[in-house]
Write an enzyme that holds these catalytic residues in place. Structure first.
Site, PDB file in Angstrom:
ATOM      1  N   HIS A 103      -9.271  14.378   0.511  1.00  0.00           N
ATOM      2  CA  HIS A 103      -8.653  15.414  -0.322  1.00  0.00           C
ATOM      3  C   HIS A 103      -9.063  16.782   0.217  1.00  0.00           C
ATOM      4  O   HIS A 103     -10.259  17.024   0.448  1.00  0.00           O
ATOM      5  CB  HIS A 103      -9.169  15.347  -1.760  1.00  0.00           C
ATOM      6  CG  HIS A 103      -8.838  14.102  -2.510  1.00  0.00           C
ATOM      7  ND1 HIS A 103      -7.870  14.058  -3.474  1.00  0.00           N
ATOM      8  CD2 HIS A 103      -9.373  12.849  -2.460  1.00  0.00           C
ATOM      9  CE1 HIS A 103      -7.818  12.838  -3.999  1.00  0.00           C
ATOM     10  NE2 HIS A 103      -8.725  12.082  -3.398  1.00  0.00           N
ATOM     11  N   CYS A 147       0.863  -1.200   0.000  1.00  0.00           N
ATOM     12  CA  CYS A 147       0.000   0.000   0.000  1.00  0.00           C
ATOM     13  C   CYS A 147       0.895   1.245   0.000  1.00  0.00           C
ATOM     14  O   CYS A 147       1.662   1.463   0.936  1.00  0.00           O
ATOM     15  CB  CYS A 147      -0.942   0.008   1.201  1.00  0.00           C
ATOM     16  SG  CYS A 147      -1.826   1.590   1.362  1.00  0.00           S
ATOM     17  N   HIS A 195      -6.655   3.107   0.458  1.00  0.00           N
ATOM     18  CA  HIS A 195      -6.291   3.474   1.835  1.00  0.00           C
ATOM     19  C   HIS A 195      -7.039   4.782   2.065  1.00  0.00           C
ATOM     20  O   HIS A 195      -6.803   5.751   1.324  1.00  0.00           O
ATOM     21  CB  HIS A 195      -4.769   3.646   1.948  1.00  0.00           C
ATOM     22  CG  HIS A 195      -4.268   4.028   3.310  1.00  0.00           C
ATOM     23  ND1 HIS A 195      -3.216   3.378   3.947  1.00  0.00           N
ATOM     24  CD2 HIS A 195      -4.657   5.006   4.174  1.00  0.00           C
ATOM     25  CE1 HIS A 195      -2.985   3.935   5.118  1.00  0.00           C
ATOM     26  NE2 HIS A 195      -3.849   4.938   5.275  1.00  0.00           N
ATOM     27  N   ASP A 198      -0.674  16.336  -2.730  1.00  0.00           N
ATOM     28  CA  ASP A 198      -0.972  15.378  -3.795  1.00  0.00           C
ATOM     29  C   ASP A 198       0.072  15.523  -4.901  1.00  0.00           C
ATOM     30  O   ASP A 198       0.442  16.634  -5.289  1.00  0.00           O
ATOM     31  CB  ASP A 198      -2.382  15.623  -4.354  1.00  0.00           C
ATOM     32  CG  ASP A 198      -2.885  14.452  -5.171  1.00  0.00           C
ATOM     33  OD1 ASP A 198      -3.817  13.772  -4.709  1.00  0.00           O
ATOM     34  OD2 ASP A 198      -2.339  14.206  -6.274  1.00  0.00           O
ATOM     35  N   HIS A 206      -4.037   1.555   8.205  1.00  0.00           N
ATOM     36  CA  HIS A 206      -4.713   1.269   6.927  1.00  0.00           C
ATOM     37  C   HIS A 206      -6.216   1.086   7.138  1.00  0.00           C
ATOM     38  O   HIS A 206      -6.645   0.280   7.963  1.00  0.00           O
ATOM     39  CB  HIS A 206      -4.124   0.002   6.295  1.00  0.00           C
ATOM     40  CG  HIS A 206      -4.627  -0.259   4.920  1.00  0.00           C
ATOM     41  ND1 HIS A 206      -4.038   0.285   3.797  1.00  0.00           N
ATOM     42  CD2 HIS A 206      -5.679  -0.983   4.471  1.00  0.00           C
ATOM     43  CE1 HIS A 206      -4.699  -0.097   2.716  1.00  0.00           C
ATOM     44  NE2 HIS A 206      -5.704  -0.877   3.102  1.00  0.00           N
ATOM     45  N   HIS A 253      -8.485   8.217   2.417  1.00  0.00           N
ATOM     46  CA  HIS A 253      -7.822   9.518   2.364  1.00  0.00           C
ATOM     47  C   HIS A 253      -8.842  10.598   2.060  1.00  0.00           C
ATOM     48  O   HIS A 253      -9.806  10.373   1.326  1.00  0.00           O
ATOM     49  CB  HIS A 253      -6.692   9.523   1.326  1.00  0.00           C
ATOM     50  CG  HIS A 253      -7.100   9.054  -0.034  1.00  0.00           C
ATOM     51  ND1 HIS A 253      -7.243   7.727  -0.351  1.00  0.00           N
ATOM     52  CD2 HIS A 253      -7.406   9.735  -1.166  1.00  0.00           C
ATOM     53  CE1 HIS A 253      -7.602   7.607  -1.618  1.00  0.00           C
ATOM     54  NE2 HIS A 253      -7.728   8.822  -2.133  1.00  0.00           N
ATOM     55  N   GLY A 301     -14.396   6.141  -8.094  1.00  0.00           N
ATOM     56  CA  GLY A 301     -13.137   6.403  -8.783  1.00  0.00           C
ATOM     57  C   GLY A 301     -11.934   6.355  -7.858  1.00  0.00           C
ATOM     58  O   GLY A 301     -10.848   6.796  -8.241  1.00  0.00           O
TER      59      GLY A 301
HETATM   60  P1  AMP Z   1      -8.287   8.853  -5.201  1.00  0.00           P
HETATM   61  O1  AMP Z   1      -8.602   8.898  -6.671  1.00  0.00           O
HETATM   62  O2  AMP Z   1      -9.338   9.511  -4.358  1.00  0.00           O
HETATM   63  O3  AMP Z   1      -7.952   7.453  -4.725  1.00  0.00           O
HETATM   64  O4  AMP Z   1      -7.011   9.760  -5.008  1.00  0.00           O
HETATM   65  C1  AMP Z   1      -5.711   9.270  -4.953  1.00  0.00           C
HETATM   66  C2  AMP Z   1      -4.805  10.464  -5.039  1.00  0.00           C
HETATM   67  O5  AMP Z   1      -3.523  10.076  -4.603  1.00  0.00           O
HETATM   68  C3  AMP Z   1      -4.647  11.044  -6.451  1.00  0.00           C
HETATM   69  O6  AMP Z   1      -5.066  12.408  -6.444  1.00  0.00           O
HETATM   70  C4  AMP Z   1      -3.147  10.891  -6.729  1.00  0.00           C
HETATM   71  O7  AMP Z   1      -2.627  11.972  -7.466  1.00  0.00           O
HETATM   72  C5  AMP Z   1      -2.578  10.811  -5.325  1.00  0.00           C
HETATM   73  N1  AMP Z   1      -1.311  10.111  -5.191  1.00  0.00           N
HETATM   74  C6  AMP Z   1      -0.993   8.885  -5.669  1.00  0.00           C
HETATM   75  N2  AMP Z   1       0.268   8.556  -5.325  1.00  0.00           N
HETATM   76  C7  AMP Z   1       0.760   9.593  -4.606  1.00  0.00           C
HETATM   77  C8  AMP Z   1       2.006   9.860  -3.966  1.00  0.00           C
HETATM   78  N3  AMP Z   1       3.023   8.977  -3.985  1.00  0.00           N
HETATM   79  N4  AMP Z   1       2.163  11.038  -3.320  1.00  0.00           N
HETATM   80  C9  AMP Z   1       1.171  11.931  -3.291  1.00  0.00           C
HETATM   81  N5  AMP Z   1      -0.050  11.746  -3.862  1.00  0.00           N
HETATM   82  C10 AMP Z   1      -0.249  10.588  -4.515  1.00  0.00           C
END
Ligand code: AMP
Length: 115
Positions: A105, A7, A101, A33, A49, A103, A96
């Protein structure tokens, strides 16, 4: 649930993968991000997690209010607390969600149109 092998957000929480950290406590971490969709785009994650089925432990439930307090602190520091911002979580396939994990935004720094 602890940390899940493979993860990417667990690895960020453990400091194994570098990230641009803006806020951290023992329970959560917030970082920018990597593909920002607005001038301010920060992710807040519980360090533990939590998967897309929201299999929450009592410990996870206790972290959730702290995520909102972190969002307040972060948006104040980023100068968008008064202007307004979006705080959203995609959960599960039809949302989407890309990273399995939990999160949140934080999106802000410009006028956000309708979703
Ligand atoms: P979601 O579509 O809600 O699952 O959002 C996942 C977010 O994680 C996306 O906006 C990606 O740009 C971001 N993301 C993926 N890998 C990383 C990373 N290593 N560091 C920072 N953001 C990330």
């Amino acid at each position: 649930m602890g940390n899940v092998e493979g993860c990417i957000f667990c690895q960020i929480a453990q400091g194994k993968i570098p990230s641009d950290v803006v806020f951290e406590t023992d329970k959560l971490i917030a970082f920018r991000d990597i593909h920002p969709k607005s001038p301010v785009h920060i992710l807040i994650i519980p360090k533990n997690h939590v998967n897309a089925r929201l299999d929450l432990t009592q410990q996870d439930v206790e972290t959730l209010p702290e995520i909102f307090l972190a969002a307040k602190e972060i948006t104040r520091k980023e100068g968008i607390g008064e202007r307004g911002f979006r705080l959203i979580a995609n959960v599960g396939p039809e949302s989407g969600q890309e990273v399995d994990h939990l999160h949140f935004h934080i999106l802000g720094g410009k006028r956000l149109g309708p979703m």
